[in-house]
Design an enzyme around this catalytic site. Structure first.
Site, short mmCIF file in Angstrom:
data_model
loop_
_atom_site.label_atom_id
_atom_site.label_comp_id
_atom_site.label_asym_id
_atom_site.label_seq_id
_atom_site.Cartn_x
_atom_site.Cartn_y
_atom_site.Cartn_z
N GLY A 100 0.81 -1.22 0.00
CA GLY A 100 0.00 0.00 0.00
C GLY A 100 0.83 1.27 0.00
N ARG A 199 -1.21 0.22 -9.70
CA ARG A 199 -0.09 -0.69 -9.95
C ARG A 199 -0.61 -2.12 -10.11
NH1 ARG A 199 3.79 2.09 -6.58
NH2 ARG A 199 2.92 4.15 -6.30
N ASP A 269 4.59 -4.09 -7.16
CA ASP A 269 3.94 -2.89 -6.63
C ASP A 269 4.52 -1.63 -7.26
OD1 ASP A 269 6.17 -3.95 -5.01
OD2 ASP A 269 6.00 -2.07 -3.92
N ASN A 270 5.59 -1.80 -8.04
CA ASN A 270 6.18 -0.65 -8.72
C ASN A 270 5.96 -0.71 -10.23
OD1 ASN A 270 7.12 0.38 -6.30
ND2 ASN A 270 9.12 -0.59 -6.47
N ASP A 279 7.71 5.19 -9.34
CA ASP A 279 8.50 4.96 -8.13
C ASP A 279 10.00 4.97 -8.40
OD1 ASP A 279 6.23 4.93 -6.68
OD2 ASP A 279 6.49 2.93 -5.84
P1 AMP Z 1 9.27 0.73 -2.60
O1 AMP Z 1 9.89 -0.59 -2.92
O2 AMP Z 1 10.26 1.81 -2.26
O3 AMP Z 1 8.34 1.18 -3.68
O4 AMP Z 1 8.41 0.57 -1.27
C1 AMP Z 1 7.76 -0.61 -0.92
C2 AMP Z 1 6.71 -0.36 0.13
O5 AMP Z 1 7.26 0.23 1.29
C3 AMP Z 1 5.60 0.56 -0.33
O6 AMP Z 1 4.40 0.07 0.20
C4 AMP Z 1 5.97 1.88 0.30
O7 AMP Z 1 4.86 2.70 0.49
C5 AMP Z 1 6.60 1.44 1.61
N1 AMP Z 1 7.56 2.42 2.12
C6 AMP Z 1 8.80 2.67 1.66
N2 AMP Z 1 9.39 3.66 2.37
C7 AMP Z 1 8.51 4.05 3.32
C8 AMP Z 1 8.51 5.02 4.36
N3 AMP Z 1 9.55 5.82 4.57
N4 AMP Z 1 7.41 5.13 5.13
C9 AMP Z 1 6.35 4.34 4.92
N5 AMP Z 1 6.28 3.40 3.97
C10 AMP Z 1 7.34 3.25 3.16
MG MG Z 2 6.87 1.55 -4.52
#
Ligand code: AMP
Ligand code: MG
Length: 520
Positions: A100, A199, A269-270, A279
């Protein structure tokens, strides 16, 4: 500030009945209402004028307090209800369950010039999906997303866009290299813009929970809002939807390969359902042409998302999407046919793209071999991808057959260009020169075409890092300089010639330049 608000996602889809950001599993709902977190001292660093126009805003709006407050989450636009989306995803090949929008908050949707745009803040505070993290983003990752998404757009690569980059005025604690050395960094917020931020993972989460009813609601919504040309939702439309997503994903990845972009975290998810690059995290640009390269230190061991593997990962992700859509189609064969077509279509599109990089218009059977040989010699000694293809456009065998002299500037260590390596290159240029003879275009025509697909300027990793270092010291002029330059990546722009250069030696092993982590 007057925006033509036309919210659809949060008016047409089921909402999580619980309010607040307590961490929870959200079921049978596509999103949760959230409120962005007020920040200590918001400060605008940069705004993208084209995006202002796209949304129906003006430079005058930017000067208002309302603008700054909205794009930093300090005020909510009247009549809007910000929300975080619920999605799941496969991370590095493993199903991770619910993820999410943990640090993204959707503000609203805006209609302008018959187009609908969603506005989303990245780094505006916690949501039910923040898990153990803070929902914030730091300046370095925000500068990287802001500059790169706009650069990609101007390179002709499908991407989400960025409206603004602002400092929050808060300090954010990050362990950048995951080595126990956490430090405070400046917090920042990017307001990004796309027709939709959906996504693959948005669909996967419902399939994983066997919630076919909500899955159908979301797929029907997606088709009606974003793929309406496919017709009224039905089994046949779901198949056509899958086919279209596959084609768009393919197109996006062919563009990545063309410009030497490595996403770094192609988790499901990306992956945007619209086939947009989304992302921007530990992404990077190929400097030395190396099919095994990944910028993401988290992926250093398996290199799952390395440059040369992006096409395969696109297919792997599409397979996960097909699995998610299966409950609506209930027939494997048409979905399998789409995935099989991806393989052959990719090869065809990739060959076409590579021909164009070499200035070849005719389709000659030997081209595949010529390209494969080039990809092999390119990796014999470190050869800058961007410089190589750009300088190759100046190769005119009518005048000189010394191709190596033409592209010499692309070699990081020209000394290494001896014996077998030199012979391999000379052989390749001989074959290339012979192949060019079959073309009918003049040298000038070919050069012009090659310069339209081989950019002169890309956002090299060290360039973004220099802009970040200056911004950390309170100087955002380099952000603006790169922003302006990257609007015309295919133009000569002699005033920016200093950026048309190989990565400097100091950047070879520097954090942020060659090593990046997901911590942002
Ligand atoms: P990502 O691989 O960077 O796209 O992130 C994967 C998941 O981790 C996604 O659900 C993001 O919303 C969550 N996420 C990454 N960094 C943070 C953060 N600093 N605070 C909250 N959720 C995060
Ligand atoms: Mg992401």
């Amino acid at each position: 500030m007057k925006l033509n608000i036309k919210d659809k996602f949060n008016t047409l889809l089921p909402a999580d009945p619980i309010l607040g950001d307590s961490r929870r599993q959200v079921e049978q709902a596509c999103f949760s209402y959230v409120t962005p977190k007020p920040t200590a001292k918001p400060e605008l660093l940069h705004v993208a004028p084209e995006m202002l126009n796209t949304l129906g805003l003006s430079e005058a709006d930017v000067k208002s307090d309302a603008f700054l407050n909205v794009i930093t989450g300090n005020a909510v636009l009247e009549g809007t209800k910000p929300y975080a989306m619920c999605y799941g995803g496969h991370q590095f090949g493993n199903w991770a369950g619910q993820l999410g929008d943990g640090r993204a908050i959707n503000l609203c949707e805006v209609e302008h010039n018959a187009k609908n745009w969603a506005l989303q803040l990245k780094g505006a505070g916690e949501t039910p999906y923040s898990r153990s993290a803070d929902g914030l983003a730091v300046l370095r990752s925000s500068v990287r997303e802001y500059l790169c998404s706009e650069a990609m757009y101007h390179l002709g690569v499908p991407t989400t866009r960025a409206l603004s980059l602002a400092l929050s005025g808060d300090e954010v604690l990050r362990d950048m290299l995951y080595d126990g050395n956490a430090a405070y960094e400046k917090g920042a917020i990017v307001c990004r813009v796309a027709a939709s931020f959906l996504r693959f993972g948005n669909y996967q989460i419902f399939a994983a929970r066997q919630d076919t009813a909500t899955l159908k609601t979301l797929v029907d919504y997606t088709i009606n809002q974003h793929f309406s040309h496919l017709g009224t939702p039905s089994k046949a439309t779901y198949i056509a939807f899958m086919k279209t997503v596959s084609e768009r994903t393919l197109d996006m990845i062919v563009h990545w390969q063309r410009v030497g972009f490595v996403h770094g975290v192609m988790n499901t998810d990306n992956m945007s359902i619209l086939g947009l690059t989304i992302d921007y995290g530990p992404y990077g640009w190929l400097e030395g042409y190396d099919e095994g390269w990944t910028p993401n230190t988290t992926d250093r061991q398996h290199k799952r998302y390395r440059y040369g593997n992006q096409p395969n990962m696109g297919l792997w992700n599409l397979l996960q999407l097909a699995n998610a859509l299966y409950p609506l189609v209930e027939e494997a064969e048409p979905l399998e046919a789409i995935l099989n077509a991806y393989k052959t279509d990719f090869d065809r599109a990739s060959l076409h793209m590579k021909r164009s990089k070499l200035g070849l218009e005719l389709e000659v059977a030997e081209d595949s071999a010529l390209i494969a040989e080039l990809e092999a010699v390119l990796q014999l000694i470190e050869t800058d991808m961007t410089l190589f293809f750009r300088t190759l456009s100046a190769f005119n065998p009518e005048e000189s057959t010394d191709g190596l002299a033409t592209v010499q500037n692309a070699f990081y260590n020209p000394e290494a260009l001896k014996a077998t390596v030199k012979i391999a290159w000379e052989n390749w240029f001989k074959a290339y020169a012979a192949r060019l003879k079959k073309e009918t275009a003049t040298f000038e025509e070919r050069q012009q075409r090659m310069c339209a697909v081989n950019p002169k300027y890309v956002l090299r990793n060290y360039m973004a890092q220099r802009a970040i270092d200056a911004a950390e010291q309170g100087d955002s002029s380099l952000i603006d300089e790169l922003f302006q330059m990257l609007k015309k990546p295919y133009d000569e722009q002699p005033e920016y010639e200093k950026w048309y250069a190989k990565r400097p030696d100091w950047a070879r092993h520097k954090v942020g330049c060659s090593m990046l982590s997901c911590s942002s």
